[in-house]
Scaffold this motif. Structure first.
Motif: not given
Length: 360
Positions: A16-21, A45, A67, A126
């Motif tokens: 979840s460092h670039e995208d926490a989805s 998010g 995140d 996020v």
């Protein structure tokens, strides 16, 4: 492996460092399956859940973020984040900052026996690591609980092995000074205006500034201001026409250093690039309630303390929420290649959050 340890390991294993989805998906699905709360996912998010009686008179939120900062090479492989459990600790990116505490808050949110007057809210944001973008988006959408426990680190502050309760933390204002002059050949310095000299005058002004202090529930917290970078010049034989100075300022509730004084120097402009707000708890009874829960959850003697780092509690407090910070992370753990969290302390945080909600 306990339910809380297993939940923490599951959360930490999700990148979840670039995208926490994906981490948000997991939290949302767990809340929907494990609770009867109203669970929502906003456009930013953020995952927000509410357990609410018909006519609540007060609201308490348990706040985290899912995140994380980018992992070190040894914390990431083809299957995602590397997670290891050994010697009573969970190792992996995000264990301390702050998925262990998020897991504790999720279970406490599910398990707490509430009064008919209390709405209990869980929120995992996020964008905390990039300036609180998720918290600010939620606030813009109307998120404003009356009270909140933000689950950032407060362990080992007053003493080893103790999880304390933070009543205030510093903010961070990042700014730059740009000094401008006029270029000339270095053999004729009087033909130009040396931007580095102007920048040095501005740095001297910064060094002479006093920093504010604040007292929150009897606890003093000090600000700071320091020059951290300087860049200027283009060649050894050219009088520089620009020079940039970077300033790191740690702010306190109600106070800033008077950096605008630097603009009294000819050719110097001051620009604020980031201003993360500080936090101060304004309700002593709330602080004592959570401190009592912390005392009952551990053998040590927790204290009301202050914290040097900015958190999402600053944004919430600025918007009118009475906040405290209490969580599993210890100094020196977050953002490191050996990041870890104590299983015992994560379980302790679960007890603190659950007891606080039940006594609220």
């Amino acid at each position: 492996m306990s339910e809380l340890t297993e939940l923490t390991v599951d959360l930490v294993s999700i990148p979840s460092h670039e995208d926490a989805s994906a981490a948000g998906d997991y939290i949302e699905s767990w809340l929907q399956a494990e609770t009867d709360a109203a669970v929502t996912r906003d456009t930013a998010g953020n995952v927000i859940a509410r357990r609410s009686p018909d006519n609540p008179t007060q609201s308490l939120a348990l706040i985290g973020h899912h995140d994380v900062v980018p992992p070190a090479p040894e914390q990431f492989d083809d299957d995602g984040y590397v997670v290891e459990t050994r010697d009573g600790r969970i190792y992996g990116r995000g264990t301390a900052d702050m998925k262990g505490a998020v897991a504790a808050a999720m279970l406490a949110f599910r398990d707490a026996a509430l009064s008919d007057a209390t709405e209990l809210v869980f929120a995992s944001f996020v964008g905390e690591e990039i300036g609180g973008t998720g918290a600010r988006a939620a606030i813009d959408d109307g998120f404003c609980p009356e009270y909140a426990i933000v689950a950032e680190g407060s362990t080992n502050y007053s003493g080893p092995g103790v999880t304390d309760v933070v009543v205030a933390h510093r903010g961070r204002r990042a700014s730059t000074l740009v000094a401008r002059g006029a270029a000339a050949h270095a053999s004729e310095p009087e033909a130009g205006t040396n931007a580095i000299y102007r920048a040095c005058d501005a740095v001297d002004t910064v060094r002479g500034l006093s920093v504010p202090t604040a007292t929150v529930l009897g606890h003093e917290i000090d600000g700071s201001v320091v020059v951290t970078e300087i860049e200027g010049g283009s060649a050894w034989n050219v009088i520089p026409d620009t020079c940039t100075v970077t300033i790191d300022e740690r702010t306190v509730p109600g106070g800033y250093a008077e950096l605008a004084q630097t603009e009294s120097i000819d050719g110097v402009e001051w620009d604020v690039e980031q201003d993360l707000p500080p936090m101060a708890c304004d309700d002593e009874a709330f602080a004592e309630l959570v401190l009592s829960a912390a005392q009952d959850a551990q053998e040590g003697s927790p204290q009301l303390v202050t914290k040097p780092h900015a958190t999402d509690a600053g944004w919430l407090a600025q918007n009118g929420t009475t906040c405290l910070v209490c969580g599993a992370s210890e100094p020196g753990q977050a953002h490191t290649k050996n990041e870890s969290a104590s299983i015992e302390v994560v379980e302790r945080c679960y007890r603190i959050y659950k007891t606080s909600a039940e006594r609220f």
